[in-house]
Design a protein around this motif. Structure first.
Motif, PDB file in Angstrom:
ATOM      1  N   THR A  46     -14.322 -21.016  47.609  1.00  0.00           N
ATOM      2  CA  THR A  46     -14.493 -19.922  48.614  1.00  0.00           C
ATOM      3  C   THR A  46     -15.655 -18.919  47.687  1.00  0.00           C
ATOM      4  OG1 THR A  46     -12.487 -20.391  49.590  1.00  0.00           O
ATOM      5  CG2 THR A  46     -13.315 -18.140  49.710  1.00  0.00           C
ATOM      6  N   LEU A  74     -16.925 -15.419  47.594  1.00  0.00           N
ATOM      7  CA  LEU A  74     -16.644 -13.803  48.293  1.00  0.00           C
ATOM      8  C   LEU A  74     -17.888 -13.038  47.908  1.00  0.00           C
ATOM      9  CD1 LEU A  74     -12.854 -13.250  47.311  1.00  0.00           C
ATOM     10  CD2 LEU A  74     -13.948 -14.109  49.536  1.00  0.00           C
ATOM     11  N   LEU A  75     -18.470 -12.221  48.892  1.00  0.00           N
ATOM     12  CA  LEU A  75     -19.803 -11.461  48.640  1.00  0.00           C
ATOM     13  C   LEU A  75     -19.393 -10.024  49.087  1.00  0.00           C
ATOM     14  CD1 LEU A  75     -21.687 -14.051  50.344  1.00  0.00           C
ATOM     15  CD2 LEU A  75     -21.984 -13.491  48.005  1.00  0.00           C
ATOM     16  N   PHE A  76     -19.412  -9.123  47.965  1.00  0.00           N
ATOM     17  CA  PHE A  76     -18.981  -7.755  48.423  1.00  0.00           C
ATOM     18  C   PHE A  76     -20.341  -6.795  48.385  1.00  0.00           C
ATOM     19  CE2 PHE A  76     -15.237  -9.582  46.403  1.00  0.00           C
ATOM     20  CZ  PHE A  76     -14.478  -9.004  47.208  1.00  0.00           C
ATOM     21  N   GLU A 124     -18.141 -14.093  53.063  1.00  0.00           N
ATOM     22  CA  GLU A 124     -17.061 -15.411  52.461  1.00  0.00           C
ATOM     23  C   GLU A 124     -18.070 -16.439  53.160  1.00  0.00           C
ATOM     24  OE1 GLU A 124     -13.130 -15.098  53.376  1.00  0.00           O
ATOM     25  OE2 GLU A 124     -12.762 -17.174  52.979  1.00  0.00           O
ATOM     26  N   VAL A 146     -16.586 -13.518  39.314  1.00  0.00           N
ATOM     27  CA  VAL A 146     -15.155 -13.489  38.924  1.00  0.00           C
ATOM     28  C   VAL A 146     -14.518 -14.807  39.577  1.00  0.00           C
ATOM     29  CG1 VAL A 146     -12.834 -12.361  39.417  1.00  0.00           C
ATOM     30  CG2 VAL A 146     -15.146 -11.035  39.085  1.00  0.00           C
ATOM     31  N   GLY A 180     -10.015 -14.324  40.025  1.00  0.00           N
ATOM     32  CA  GLY A 180      -9.368 -13.146  39.540  1.00  0.00           C
ATOM     33  C   GLY A 180      -9.907 -12.761  38.065  1.00  0.00           C
ATOM     34  N   TYR A 206     -12.862 -12.328  35.160  1.00  0.00           N
ATOM     35  CA  TYR A 206     -14.275 -12.492  34.785  1.00  0.00           C
ATOM     36  C   TYR A 206     -14.715 -13.694  34.094  1.00  0.00           C
ATOM     37  CZ  TYR A 206     -14.123  -7.507  36.492  1.00  0.00           C
ATOM     38  OH  TYR A 206     -13.887  -6.626  37.302  1.00  0.00           O
ATOM     39  N   GLU A 222     -11.622 -19.549  43.687  1.00  0.00           N
ATOM     40  CA  GLU A 222     -12.100 -18.326  44.523  1.00  0.00           C
ATOM     41  C   GLU A 222     -13.416 -17.915  43.536  1.00  0.00           C
ATOM     42  OE1 GLU A 222      -9.838 -15.031  46.325  1.00  0.00           O
ATOM     43  OE2 GLU A 222     -10.541 -14.230  44.724  1.00  0.00           O
ATOM     44  N   ALA A 269     -15.915 -14.937  43.116  1.00  0.00           N
ATOM     45  CA  ALA A 269     -16.350 -13.451  43.846  1.00  0.00           C
ATOM     46  C   ALA A 269     -17.861 -13.094  43.043  1.00  0.00           C
ATOM     47  CB  ALA A 269     -15.248 -12.446  43.622  1.00  0.00           C
ATOM     48  N   HIS A 327     -19.755  -9.964  42.109  1.00  0.00           N
ATOM     49  CA  HIS A 327     -19.646  -8.232  42.222  1.00  0.00           C
ATOM     50  C   HIS A 327     -20.974  -7.635  41.933  1.00  0.00           C
ATOM     51  CE1 HIS A 327     -14.893  -8.315  41.307  1.00  0.00           C
ATOM     52  NE2 HIS A 327     -15.320  -8.902  42.237  1.00  0.00           N
ATOM     53  N   PRO A 328     -21.450  -6.963  42.762  1.00  0.00           N
ATOM     54  CA  PRO A 328     -22.619  -6.075  42.670  1.00  0.00           C
ATOM     55  C   PRO A 328     -22.148  -5.178  41.433  1.00  0.00           C
ATOM     56  CG  PRO A 328     -22.615  -6.598  44.847  1.00  0.00           C
ATOM     57  CD  PRO A 328     -21.267  -7.040  44.053  1.00  0.00           C
ATOM     58  N   TYR A 376     -20.703  -1.904  40.325  1.00  0.00           N
ATOM     59  CA  TYR A 376     -19.264  -1.042  41.023  1.00  0.00           C
ATOM     60  C   TYR A 376     -19.966   0.246  41.454  1.00  0.00           C
ATOM     61  CZ  TYR A 376     -16.633  -4.829  38.833  1.00  0.00           C
ATOM     62  OH  TYR A 376     -16.226  -6.161  38.581  1.00  0.00           O
ATOM     63  N   GLU A 384     -15.320  -0.457  49.810  1.00  0.00           N
ATOM     64  CA  GLU A 384     -14.296  -1.665  49.888  1.00  0.00           C
ATOM     65  C   GLU A 384     -14.119  -1.956  48.405  1.00  0.00           C
ATOM     66  OE1 GLU A 384     -17.074  -5.273  50.743  1.00  0.00           O
ATOM     67  OE2 GLU A 384     -18.395  -3.594  50.660  1.00  0.00           O
ATOM     68  N   LEU A 425      -7.775  -7.167  41.947  1.00  0.00           N
ATOM     69  CA  LEU A 425      -8.314  -6.847  40.822  1.00  0.00           C
ATOM     70  C   LEU A 425      -8.687  -5.251  40.661  1.00  0.00           C
ATOM     71  CD1 LEU A 425      -9.687  -9.670  41.055  1.00  0.00           C
ATOM     72  CD2 LEU A 425     -11.428  -9.222  39.919  1.00  0.00           C
ATOM     73  N   ARG A 441      -5.446  -3.647  39.642  1.00  0.00           N
ATOM     74  CA  ARG A 441      -5.245  -4.064  38.036  1.00  0.00           C
ATOM     75  C   ARG A 441      -6.166  -3.356  37.054  1.00  0.00           C
ATOM     76  NH1 ARG A 441      -7.140  -9.623  36.549  1.00  0.00           N
ATOM     77  NH2 ARG A 441      -6.287 -10.231  38.424  1.00  0.00           N
ATOM     78  N   LYS A 455     -15.369   4.702  37.873  1.00  0.00           N
ATOM     79  CA  LYS A 455     -16.914   4.273  38.112  1.00  0.00           C
ATOM     80  C   LYS A 455     -17.617   3.008  37.650  1.00  0.00           C
ATOM     81  CE  LYS A 455     -18.280   8.872  39.890  1.00  0.00           C
ATOM     82  NZ  LYS A 455     -19.145   8.551  40.767  1.00  0.00           N
ATOM     83  N   VAL A 515     -14.001  -0.587  37.944  1.00  0.00           N
ATOM     84  CA  VAL A 515     -13.243  -0.789  38.867  1.00  0.00           C
ATOM     85  C   VAL A 515     -13.996  -1.521  40.034  1.00  0.00           C
ATOM     86  CG1 VAL A 515     -11.535  -0.069  40.710  1.00  0.00           C
ATOM     87  CG2 VAL A 515     -11.654   0.829  38.101  1.00  0.00           C
ATOM     88  N   ILE A 550     -14.882  -1.628  43.208  1.00  0.00           N
ATOM     89  CA  ILE A 550     -15.073  -0.730  44.475  1.00  0.00           C
ATOM     90  C   ILE A 550     -16.300  -0.534  44.616  1.00  0.00           C
ATOM     91  CG2 ILE A 550     -14.557   1.582  45.419  1.00  0.00           C
ATOM     92  CD1 ILE A 550     -11.682   1.680  43.694  1.00  0.00           C
ATOM     93  N   TRP A 551     -16.790  -0.496  46.030  1.00  0.00           N
ATOM     94  CA  TRP A 551     -18.255  -0.325  46.065  1.00  0.00           C
ATOM     95  C   TRP A 551     -18.256   0.479  47.357  1.00  0.00           C
ATOM     96  CZ3 TRP A 551     -16.131  -5.053  45.210  1.00  0.00           C
ATOM     97  CH2 TRP A 551     -16.344  -5.653  44.250  1.00  0.00           C
ATOM     98  N   PRO A 561     -13.861  -9.903  51.657  1.00  0.00           N
ATOM     99  CA  PRO A 561     -14.845  -8.817  52.123  1.00  0.00           C
ATOM    100  C   PRO A 561     -14.922  -8.929  53.519  1.00  0.00           C
ATOM    101  CG  PRO A 561     -16.043 -10.302  50.633  1.00  0.00           C
ATOM    102  CD  PRO A 561     -14.447 -10.812  50.689  1.00  0.00           C
TER     103      PRO A 561
END
Lengths: 88, 161, 161, 88
Positions: A9, A11-13, A24, A60, A63, A65, A78, A80, A82-83, A85, B50, B55, B58, B116, B119, B121-122, B153
């Motif tokens: 799976t 996951l795209l953020f 997803e 990731v 969960g 990295y 899963e 993921a 991550h662009p 942050y 989001e 994670l 945590r 910043k 974490v 978060i976006w 997401p």
């Protein structure tokens, strides 16, 4: 062509999700297996708008990295994307 | 609760109450609000925040632990809001209570700088309002809990503008 | 009001409202509370804060003006309470809103450091409660306005302990 | 002994007030006049407990800080004794 042996799976953020159009993906694992590096290359090939973003992303797995992109992914993992942050 | 990821509005007076404790004379709070920046799609009217749970929680807890150790305080808040925020709304509150002000300032600055970069978060710009969800029946339908904090997401949200 | 010397309780949520303005994304607040220090007369249960008016207000305004100039913000609060404060009560709130967080932190730190050295405000320890004023009739008598901010220093208050 | 020619109002704050026991004094100006320095010496002589505090104080005449303690005070002046500030 052989049947895939399960899937991961993806996951795209944030910008990654917007480049792909959904958050997803179920990505099949080919019979020879799938490394993280191969998965990143494959989704970049399928979604060209995602490529510039991928260069800036961290990855990731389940969960944690991923430092070693040669890690082999397993069915049900899963993965993921991550662009950078942007909280705050 | 010192670490919080929530779709409810964040309030500095609630953060102050969280930061009470004997001998904690100095409290520094930082609040970040949505600015009306001009983005590629026009004037920003809202930001979609989001997080990748669990994670993100945590990571917030790890920052809290490090701040307590470095600044010798056991009163810290690290609160982040998720979901769709309008211009002017508070997206983040961090704060620290220490016996003296220098430590409180240093701790609060540490908290926001770490948050910043560390974490997941976006924020995504919304240059025009997205369509409102259809109103649901009943008085309890006013809040859409969990939006923006799902493990998955949100899919299919198109960028406005 | 950005500069305030008052015998009413100070609230950070009111300070936040004062610090609203277009484009002001970062707000840093510092609140100082009465600590239960051990003084020469025993454990501190309260502090009497007093100011020399109108010099104190003039000094607060001068700090405000300098902060606006140095940190390029026009939203600053410098609030100090006077009168008798119990342990845990907020004696001072300073805050600044800027477009970015670094300036907001620097401005708030500047405000509190300057306030402490340049404004004629003093605290005197009260190690035991002083005798309460006799209750006055009527519901409007709950507040003793102006105590601690009189131009004349309160005479004849003896140091407890 | 000649009659005083008016008085100044001395305001005492915080530790200065506590050392004297009250916050305000009406201090007579002697016929020869009164400088700030002479006033400070005189109140220190009258209230010995005030002396250590006085060494740390700044003085304010009619709302302005006094740099020159040879300044002559006039009837009706307000002369404030400021111990080190302690706001916050």
């Amino acid at each position: 062509m052989n049947r895939p042996t399960g899937s991961v799976t993806v996951l795209l953020f944030a910008s990654a999700r917007e480049a792909v159009g959904r958050g997803e993906l179920a990505w099949p694992i080919p019979p020879g297996g799938l490394t993280a590096a191969a998965l990143v290359a494959a989704i970049g090939a399928k979604f060209p708008r995602l490529r510039p973003t991928l260069a800036t992303c961290r990855f990731v797995r389940n969960g944690g990295y991923l430092d070693d992109l040669e890690t082999r992914l397993r069915p049900g993992d899963e993965f993921a994307v991550h662009p950078p942050y942007g909280g705050g | 609760m010192s670490v919080r990821l929530t779709d409810e509005p964040l309030r500095v007076d609630a953060a102050m109450r969280e930061l009470e404790g004997p001998g904690l004379g100095g409290v520094t709070l930082f609040a970040g609000r949505v600015r009306p920046d001009r983005g590629p799609g026009g004037r920003v009217v809202a930001l979609l925040y989001e997080a990748h749970e669990p994670l993100a929680t945590r990571a917030l807890r790890a920052i809290e632990t490090e701040a307590r150790r470095r600044f010798r305080t056991d009163r810290v808040v690290l609160w982040h809001r998720v979901g769709r925020l309008r211009v002017g709304e508070v997206a983040v509150i961090v704060g620290a209570a220490c016996s003296h002000r220098a430590a409180a300032f240093d701790a609060a600055r540490f908290l926001i700088e770490r948050l910043k970069v560390a974490v997941p978060i976006w924020k995504t710009e919304r240059a025009r309002p997205v369509r409102r969800p259809r109103p649901r029946p009943g008085p309890s339908a006013g809040r859409s809990r969990g939006s923006g904090r799902a493990r998955r997401p949100a899919a299919g949200r198109s960028r406005a503008g």
